[in-house]
Design a protein around this motif. Structure first.
Motif, PDB file in Angstrom:
ATOM      1  N   ALA A  90       0.818  -1.214   0.000  1.00 34.22           N
ATOM      2  CA  ALA A  90       0.000   0.000   0.000  1.00 34.22           C
ATOM      3  C   ALA A  90       0.850   1.263   0.000  1.00 34.22           C
ATOM      4  N   THR A  91       2.067   1.165   0.503  1.00 33.71           N
ATOM      5  CA  THR A  91       2.980   2.305   0.537  1.00 33.71           C
ATOM      6  C   THR A  91       3.982   2.182  -0.601  1.00 33.71           C
ATOM      7  N   PRO A  92       4.174   3.224  -1.410  1.00 35.84           N
ATOM      8  CA  PRO A  92       5.147   3.141  -2.516  1.00 35.84           C
ATOM      9  C   PRO A  92       6.547   2.870  -2.000  1.00 35.84           C
ATOM     10  N   PRO A  93       7.369   2.193  -2.798  1.00 37.52           N
ATOM     11  CA  PRO A  93       8.741   1.913  -2.361  1.00 37.52           C
ATOM     12  C   PRO A  93       9.547   3.200  -2.216  1.00 37.52           C
ATOM     13  N   ALA A  94      10.235   3.326  -1.098  1.00 37.72           N
ATOM     14  CA  ALA A  94      11.003   4.537  -0.836  1.00 37.72           C
ATOM     15  C   ALA A  94      12.125   4.721  -1.850  1.00 37.72           C
ATOM     16  N   SER A  95      12.705   3.605  -2.318  1.00 35.92           N
ATOM     17  CA  SER A  95      13.832   3.677  -3.243  1.00 35.92           C
ATOM     18  C   SER A  95      13.400   3.803  -4.699  1.00 35.92           C
ATOM     19  N   GLY A  96      12.118   3.574  -4.964  1.00 35.79           N
ATOM     20  CA  GLY A  96      11.625   3.587  -6.340  1.00 35.79           C
ATOM     21  C   GLY A  96      11.607   2.224  -6.996  1.00 35.79           C
ATOM     22  N   LEU A  97      12.133   1.189  -6.311  1.00 31.91           N
ATOM     23  CA  LEU A  97      12.137  -0.171  -6.870  1.00 31.91           C
ATOM     24  C   LEU A  97      11.837  -1.173  -5.766  1.00 31.91           C
ATOM     25  N   ARG A  98      10.818  -1.986  -6.010  1.00 29.50           N
ATOM     26  CA  ARG A  98      10.451  -3.039  -5.051  1.00 29.50           C
ATOM     27  C   ARG A  98      10.010  -4.274  -5.830  1.00 29.50           C
ATOM     28  N   LEU A  99      10.407  -5.449  -5.360  1.00 28.51           N
ATOM     29  CA  LEU A  99      10.039  -6.714  -5.977  1.00 28.51           C
ATOM     30  C   LEU A  99       9.245  -7.559  -4.987  1.00 28.51           C
ATOM     31  N   THR A 100       8.223  -8.234  -5.514  1.00 28.63           N
ATOM     32  CA  THR A 100       7.445  -9.164  -4.699  1.00 28.63           C
ATOM     33  C   THR A 100       7.326 -10.470  -5.456  1.00 28.63           C
ATOM     34  N   TRP A 101       7.997 -11.505  -4.963  1.00 25.58           N
ATOM     35  CA  TRP A 101       7.915 -12.841  -5.552  1.00 25.58           C
ATOM     36  C   TRP A 101       6.629 -13.496  -5.077  1.00 25.58           C
ATOM     37  N   MET A 102       5.734 -13.790  -6.015  1.00 23.39           N
ATOM     38  CA  MET A 102       4.457 -14.409  -5.672  1.00 23.39           C
ATOM     39  C   MET A 102       4.525 -15.938  -5.691  1.00 23.39           C
ATOM     40  N   GLY A 103       5.668 -16.478  -6.077  1.00 23.00           N
ATOM     41  CA  GLY A 103       5.848 -17.916  -6.226  1.00 23.00           C
ATOM     42  C   GLY A 103       6.204 -18.266  -7.650  1.00 23.00           C
ATOM     43  N   HIS A 104       6.972 -19.351  -7.816  1.00 25.91           N
ATOM     44  CA  HIS A 104       7.449 -19.833  -9.101  1.00 25.91           C
ATOM     45  C   HIS A 104       8.158 -18.690  -9.840  1.00 25.91           C
ATOM     46  N   SER A 105       7.711 -18.298 -11.032  1.00 23.56           N
ATOM     47  CA  SER A 105       8.377 -17.213 -11.772  1.00 23.56           C
ATOM     48  C   SER A 105       7.579 -15.924 -11.770  1.00 23.56           C
ATOM     49  N   THR A 106       6.517 -15.871 -10.993  1.00 24.99           N
ATOM     50  CA  THR A 106       5.655 -14.692 -10.936  1.00 24.99           C
ATOM     51  C   THR A 106       6.238 -13.649  -9.992  1.00 24.99           C
ATOM     52  N   VAL A 107       6.526 -12.472 -10.539  1.00 25.51           N
ATOM     53  CA  VAL A 107       7.090 -11.379  -9.737  1.00 25.51           C
ATOM     54  C   VAL A 107       6.370 -10.089 -10.086  1.00 25.51           C
ATOM     55  N   LEU A 108       5.967  -9.352  -9.060  1.00 23.15           N
ATOM     56  CA  LEU A 108       5.472  -7.986  -9.242  1.00 23.15           C
ATOM     57  C   LEU A 108       6.643  -7.045  -9.020  1.00 23.15           C
ATOM     58  N   ALA A 109       6.993  -6.281 -10.052  1.00 21.26           N
ATOM     59  CA  ALA A 109       8.081  -5.308  -9.955  1.00 21.26           C
ATOM     60  C   ALA A 109       7.490  -3.906  -9.981  1.00 21.26           C
ATOM     61  N   GLU A 110       7.684  -3.166  -8.910  1.00 21.56           N
ATOM     62  CA  GLU A 110       7.300  -1.754  -8.866  1.00 21.56           C
ATOM     63  C   GLU A 110       8.559  -0.952  -9.185  1.00 21.56           C
ATOM     64  N   ILE A 111       8.556  -0.326 -10.337  1.00 26.02           N
ATOM     65  CA  ILE A 111       9.769   0.306 -10.835  1.00 26.02           C
ATOM     66  C   ILE A 111       9.464   1.733 -11.316  1.00 26.02           C
ATOM     67  N   ASP A 112      10.038   2.682 -10.627  1.00 25.20           N
ATOM     68  CA  ASP A 112       9.924   4.101 -10.992  1.00 25.20           C
ATOM     69  C   ASP A 112       8.468   4.522 -11.195  1.00 25.20           C
TER      70      ASP A 112
END
Length: 412
Positions: A90-112
């Motif tokens: 719910a809070t944006p990444p302070a650095s501008g980049l955050r990764l969330t591995w949902m399992g297997h090869s599924t990743v949510l990347a919050e980038i810029d």
């Protein structure tokens, strides 16, 4: 009046489930034929690779179906999925980049300021059928409908554990743009994705979407999801670059010298997401062991392991190979220590910012089944070979489909 050709077309459609997708045709197929990576009627790898299991199946089958071996391929208890994923996102990444591995090869990347979803699979099985095929070992950390807006969906290739029809159909209702390898758009089109919302790329082609630059880069794998696999859809790894950050997602691939070339042209990376699971000596060319995955990460970072962080993917969620369930994580940790590289091995659903990493917690050890007598003690050797070294003979591969492929059956 219905003619014979119309009847045949209807029969063919009835015999081909929607989950099989669709074969490229028309202008899409013409573009495929013009690709420099298409030869003799098929897409070809940057380095020759065997896509069918090597060795005797009489040796493979006992390894796969023996009871004590089956026990080792699953966790001994529930996988500890991160409990507060939605609140953390719910809070944006302070650095501008955050990764969330949902399992297997599924990743949510919050980038810029944008949200990119790699290889989204929310289904219970990576299979064309709801009643058979490898079943999810742990629940998805977040219901897809609660994940929030997604700007871009990136697909690495069309195997069932990376391209899930129910998930794609659900994402059609969003405003996301789909960026996929050449030919994969035929599947998406059949499942309701409008042409205006997809971009198909060949290796080394790029596109701009949601203020980010997406580049399809080579990988060493194969494709196919129907009974007759024509190898007319491409597989790819991906570089995503924003104004401030850049990341790499390997998709499925065997080790090859091209990682160093990708790193030289597009790196270094704030984070690499590298396939390190579902390997076997029976398919040594199309997936990487943890040791090979770490070698790829170092190559991508220009030979400097201290750059960026590696997130191991393609493990822990589906049972697709004969190695012990926890071995990919344990092997990656060993390889990272040997290479003096930074690695993050979060619980499914645990967001992290690469600049900070994840506190080391070998959570998988608490639920690892006891190794069978004579089992390999570690997935990696004490040292990571130098950049550009030849790939070892061990390794890679889940073969969820494809010519001569092994399809693991669900375990009781």
């Amino acid at each position: 009046m219905t003619g014979p050709s119309q009847k045949r077309a209807r029969l063919a459609a009835a015999l081909r489930p929607a989950a099989f997708g669709a074969d490229p045709a028309g202008e899409r197929m013409e573009r495929i034929r013009r690709s420099p990576n298409f030869a003799n009627g098929v897409f070809v790898n940057p380095v020759a690779a065997r896509t069918a299991p090597s060795g005797s199946m009489l040796k493979f089958l006992p390894t796969y179906f023996r009871k004590e071996e089956r026990v080792r391929r699953a966790p001994a208890g529930p996988v500890p999925v991160h409990p507060t994923t939605l609140a953390d996102l719910a809070t944006p990444p302070a650095s501008g980049l955050r990764l969330t591995w949902m399992g297997h090869s599924t990743v949510l990347a919050e980038i810029d300021g944008r949200r990119v979803l790699f290889d989204p699979v929310w289904g219970d099985r990576c299979s064309p059928f709801s009643f058979a095929g490898p079943k999810r070992i742990h629940p998805v950390p977040v219901p897809l409908r609660e994940l929030g807006p997604v700007d871009v969906v990136v697909i690495s290739h069309d195997h069932y554990d990376h391209l899930d029809m129910p998930t794609i159909r659900a994402l059609v209702r969003s405003e996301a743009h789909f960026v996929v390898p050449l030919g994969v758009g035929a599947h998406l089109e059949r499942w309701g994705v409008p042409e205006r919302r997809m971009t198909e790329l060949d290796w080394r082609e790029s596109t701009e979407a949601a203020g980010l630059r997406f580049t399809a880069t080579p990988a060493r794998h194969f494709c196919g999801r129907a009974l007759r696999n024509t190898q007319h859809t491409l597989w790819a790894s991906w570089v995503v670059a924003g104004p401030e950050h850049r990341v790499y997602h390997s998709g499925d691939t065997g080790y090859f010298p091209g990682f160093a070339e990708i790193g030289e042209e597009h790196g270094p990376f704030d984070a690499t997401m590298i396939q390190i699971g579902a390997y076997s000596d029976f398919w040594p060319d199309i997936h990487m062991t943890p040791e090979e995955g770490m070698r790829a990460h170092v190559d991508l970072q220009g030979g400097e392991p201290g750059r960026g962080i590696m997130l191991p993917i393609h493990w822990g969620t589906f049972n697709l190979a004969p190695h012990p369930w926890e071995e990919p994580a344990e092997g990656t940790l060993t390889a990272a220590r040997a290479a003096d590289a930074r690695v993050a091995i979060p619980r499914p659903g645990e967001p992290f910012e690469p600049v900070a990493g994840v506190p080391l917690d070998p959570w998988w050890r608490a639920i690892a089944a006891r190794p069978a007598a004579g089992a390999v003690a570690a997935a990696v050797s004490p040292q990571v070979p130098a950049r550009g070294a030849a790939a070892s003979g061990g390794g890679p591969g889940d073969q969820t489909d494809g010519p001569g492929a092994v399809v693991p059956l669900p375990q009781a």
